[in-house]
Design a protein around this motif. Sequence first.
Motif, PDB file in Angstrom:
ATOM      1  N   SER A   1       0.826  -1.212   0.000  1.00  0.00           N
ATOM      2  CA  SER A   1       0.000   0.000   0.000  1.00  0.00           C
ATOM      3  C   SER A   1       0.865   1.268   0.000  1.00  0.00           C
ATOM      4  O   SER A   1       0.515   2.256  -0.651  1.00  0.00           O
TER       5      SER A   1
ATOM      6  N   LYS B   1       0.869   4.526  -2.476  1.00  0.00           N
ATOM      7  CA  LYS B   1       0.825   5.894  -1.959  1.00  0.00           C
ATOM      8  C   LYS B   1       1.963   6.731  -2.524  1.00  0.00           C
ATOM      9  O   LYS B   1       1.834   7.939  -2.693  1.00  0.00           O
TER      10      LYS B   1
ATOM     11  N   ARG C   1       2.861   6.677  -5.446  1.00  0.00           N
ATOM     12  CA  ARG C   1       2.463   6.870  -6.847  1.00  0.00           C
ATOM     13  C   ARG C   1       3.202   5.931  -7.796  1.00  0.00           C
ATOM     14  O   ARG C   1       3.600   6.301  -8.887  1.00  0.00           O
TER      15      ARG C   1
ATOM     16  N   SER D   1      -7.471   0.852  -0.185  1.00  0.00           N
ATOM     17  CA  SER D   1      -6.388   1.833  -0.359  1.00  0.00           C
ATOM     18  C   SER D   1      -6.468   2.502  -1.726  1.00  0.00           C
ATOM     19  O   SER D   1      -6.328   3.722  -1.842  1.00  0.00           O
TER      20      SER D   1
ATOM     21  N   LEU E   1      -7.188   6.510  -2.844  1.00  0.00           N
ATOM     22  CA  LEU E   1      -6.210   7.244  -3.651  1.00  0.00           C
ATOM     23  C   LEU E   1      -6.713   7.524  -5.073  1.00  0.00           C
ATOM     24  O   LEU E   1      -5.951   7.987  -5.913  1.00  0.00           O
TER      25      LEU E   1
ATOM     26  N   PRO F   1      -2.042   3.898  -9.054  1.00  0.00           N
ATOM     27  CA  PRO F   1      -2.540   5.192  -8.581  1.00  0.00           C
ATOM     28  C   PRO F   1      -3.144   5.981  -9.736  1.00  0.00           C
ATOM     29  O   PRO F   1      -3.106   5.547 -10.893  1.00  0.00           O
ATOM     30  N   ASP F   2      -3.687   7.158  -9.439  1.00  0.00           N
ATOM     31  CA  ASP F   2      -4.393   7.937 -10.463  1.00  0.00           C
ATOM     32  C   ASP F   2      -3.472   8.509 -11.539  1.00  0.00           C
ATOM     33  O   ASP F   2      -3.937   8.912 -12.583  1.00  0.00           O
TER      34      ASP F   2
END
Length: 143
Positions: free
Chosen positions: A70, A74, A76, A101, A105, A121-122
Amino acid sequence: MEKNILNRILYFLGIEDENPVSTEDRADYEPYVNRPEIKPKGRVINIHQTSKNKMVIYKPASFDEVREISDEVKSRRAVIVNMEKLDKDSAKRVLDFMSGSIYALNGTVKKIGPGIFIFAPDNVDISGTAIEESFQEKSFLLK
Protein backbone atom coordinates in the motif's frame (compact mmCIF):
# COMPACT_ATOMS: atom_id res chain seq x y z
CA MET A 1 -30.86 64.13 -35.51
CA GLU A 2 -29.18 62.49 -38.53
CA LYS A 3 -26.49 61.14 -36.23
CA ASN A 4 -29.18 59.59 -34.02
CA ILE A 5 -30.84 57.84 -36.99
CA LEU A 6 -27.47 56.69 -38.30
CA ASN A 7 -26.60 55.28 -34.86
CA ARG A 8 -29.92 53.41 -34.74
CA ILE A 9 -29.35 51.92 -38.20
CA LEU A 10 -25.83 50.84 -37.21
CA TYR A 11 -27.23 49.37 -33.98
CA PHE A 12 -29.90 47.48 -35.93
CA LEU A 13 -27.24 46.04 -38.23
CA GLY A 14 -25.16 45.04 -35.21
CA ILE A 15 -22.25 47.30 -36.06
CA GLU A 16 -22.50 49.74 -33.18
CA ASP A 17 -23.92 49.77 -29.66
CA GLU A 18 -27.10 51.69 -28.95
CA ASN A 19 -25.35 53.81 -26.33
CA PRO A 20 -21.75 54.19 -27.51
CA VAL A 21 -19.10 54.62 -24.85
CA SER A 22 -17.57 58.07 -24.70
CA THR A 23 -13.84 58.49 -25.15
CA GLU A 24 -13.46 59.38 -21.46
CA ASP A 25 -15.06 56.10 -20.38
CA ARG A 26 -13.10 54.00 -22.90
CA ALA A 27 -10.01 53.90 -20.68
CA ASP A 28 -11.97 51.84 -18.12
CA TYR A 29 -13.98 49.94 -20.72
CA GLU A 30 -12.77 46.50 -21.82
CA PRO A 31 -14.93 44.95 -24.49
CA TYR A 32 -16.03 41.37 -23.97
CA VAL A 33 -14.31 39.03 -26.38
CA ASN A 34 -16.34 35.97 -27.21
CA ARG A 35 -13.82 33.14 -27.37
CA PRO A 36 -14.72 29.48 -27.47
CA GLU A 37 -13.88 27.80 -24.18
CA ILE A 38 -10.92 25.49 -24.57
CA LYS A 39 -10.89 22.58 -22.16
CA PRO A 40 -7.55 20.93 -21.49
CA LYS A 41 -7.29 17.36 -22.78
CA GLY A 42 -5.04 16.28 -19.95
CA ARG A 43 -2.07 17.28 -17.91
CA VAL A 44 0.89 18.39 -19.99
CA ILE A 45 4.24 17.40 -18.56
CA ASN A 46 7.73 17.87 -19.82
CA ILE A 47 9.16 14.41 -20.39
CA HIS A 48 12.68 15.64 -19.81
CA GLN A 49 11.95 16.90 -16.30
CA THR A 50 10.05 13.95 -14.86
CA SER A 51 11.63 10.92 -13.34
CA LYS A 52 10.81 7.49 -14.67
CA ASN A 53 7.66 5.85 -13.39
CA LYS A 54 8.39 2.59 -11.68
CA MET A 55 6.32 -0.54 -11.38
CA VAL A 56 6.85 -2.84 -8.42
CA ILE A 57 6.05 -6.57 -8.31
CA TYR A 58 5.15 -8.29 -5.03
CA LYS A 59 4.53 -11.93 -4.22
CA PRO A 60 3.45 -11.67 -0.57
CA ALA A 61 3.82 -14.68 1.71
CA SER A 62 1.40 -13.30 4.33
CA PHE A 63 -1.06 -10.51 5.00
CA ASP A 64 1.63 -8.65 6.98
CA GLU A 65 3.24 -7.42 3.74
CA VAL A 66 0.12 -5.53 2.61
CA ARG A 67 1.16 -2.31 4.33
CA GLU A 68 4.41 -2.22 2.34
CA ILE A 69 2.43 -2.78 -0.88
CA SER A 70 0.00 0.00 0.00
CA ASP A 71 2.89 2.38 0.73
CA GLU A 72 4.23 1.80 -2.80
CA VAL A 73 0.87 2.86 -4.27
CA LYS A 74 0.82 5.89 -1.96
CA SER A 75 4.23 6.78 -3.45
CA ARG A 76 2.46 6.87 -6.85
CA ARG A 77 3.95 3.64 -8.21
CA ALA A 78 1.96 0.90 -9.92
CA VAL A 79 2.13 -2.44 -8.12
CA ILE A 80 1.57 -5.94 -9.47
CA VAL A 81 0.59 -8.37 -6.72
CA ASN A 82 0.85 -12.11 -7.28
CA MET A 83 -1.19 -13.87 -4.59
CA GLU A 84 -0.56 -17.46 -5.68
CA LYS A 85 1.43 -18.27 -2.51
CA LEU A 86 -1.35 -17.08 -0.21
CA ASP A 87 -4.23 -19.16 1.07
CA LYS A 88 -7.72 -18.02 0.01
CA ASP A 89 -8.53 -16.14 3.24
CA SER A 90 -5.25 -14.20 3.28
CA ALA A 91 -5.55 -13.41 -0.43
CA LYS A 92 -9.07 -12.08 0.14
CA ARG A 93 -7.85 -9.91 3.02
CA VAL A 94 -4.99 -8.52 0.90
CA LEU A 95 -7.37 -7.81 -1.99
CA ASP A 96 -9.89 -6.10 0.33
CA PHE A 97 -7.22 -3.96 2.00
CA MET A 98 -5.63 -2.94 -1.30
CA SER A 99 -9.01 -2.22 -2.88
CA GLY A 100 -9.78 0.17 -0.02
CA SER A 101 -6.39 1.83 -0.36
CA ILE A 102 -6.80 2.25 -4.11
CA TYR A 103 -10.29 3.68 -3.67
CA ALA A 104 -8.97 6.26 -1.19
CA LEU A 105 -6.21 7.24 -3.65
CA ASN A 106 -8.58 7.40 -6.69
CA GLY A 107 -6.61 4.62 -8.38
CA THR A 108 -7.61 1.54 -10.34
CA VAL A 109 -7.50 -2.22 -9.84
CA LYS A 110 -7.35 -4.71 -12.70
CA LYS A 111 -7.15 -8.48 -12.63
CA ILE A 112 -4.49 -9.59 -15.08
CA GLY A 113 -4.44 -13.31 -14.35
CA PRO A 114 -5.51 -15.96 -11.84
CA GLY A 115 -4.50 -14.52 -8.47
CA ILE A 116 -2.57 -11.63 -10.09
CA PHE A 117 -3.76 -8.03 -9.80
CA ILE A 118 -2.39 -4.64 -10.74
CA PHE A 119 -3.00 -1.70 -8.41
CA ALA A 120 -2.31 1.66 -10.01
CA PRO A 121 -2.54 5.19 -8.58
CA ASP A 122 -4.39 7.94 -10.46
CA ASN A 123 -1.25 9.04 -12.35
CA VAL A 124 -0.99 5.66 -14.14
CA ASP A 125 -3.44 4.73 -16.90
CA ILE A 126 -4.28 1.07 -17.41
CA SER A 127 -5.98 0.11 -20.64
CA GLY A 128 -6.68 -3.06 -22.57
CA THR A 129 -8.52 -6.25 -21.86
CA ALA A 130 -7.66 -8.48 -18.97
CA ILE A 131 -5.59 -11.57 -19.68
CA GLU A 132 -8.10 -13.60 -17.69
CA GLU A 133 -10.82 -12.79 -20.26
CA SER A 134 -8.61 -13.90 -23.18
CA PHE A 135 -7.90 -17.23 -21.40
CA GLN A 136 -11.64 -17.86 -21.07
CA GLU A 137 -12.24 -17.08 -24.75
CA LYS A 138 -9.47 -19.48 -25.87
CA SER A 139 -10.75 -22.27 -23.66
CA PHE A 140 -14.24 -21.75 -25.10
CA LEU A 141 -12.88 -22.06 -28.65
CA LEU A 142 -11.04 -25.30 -27.81
CA LYS A 143 -14.13 -27.08 -26.47
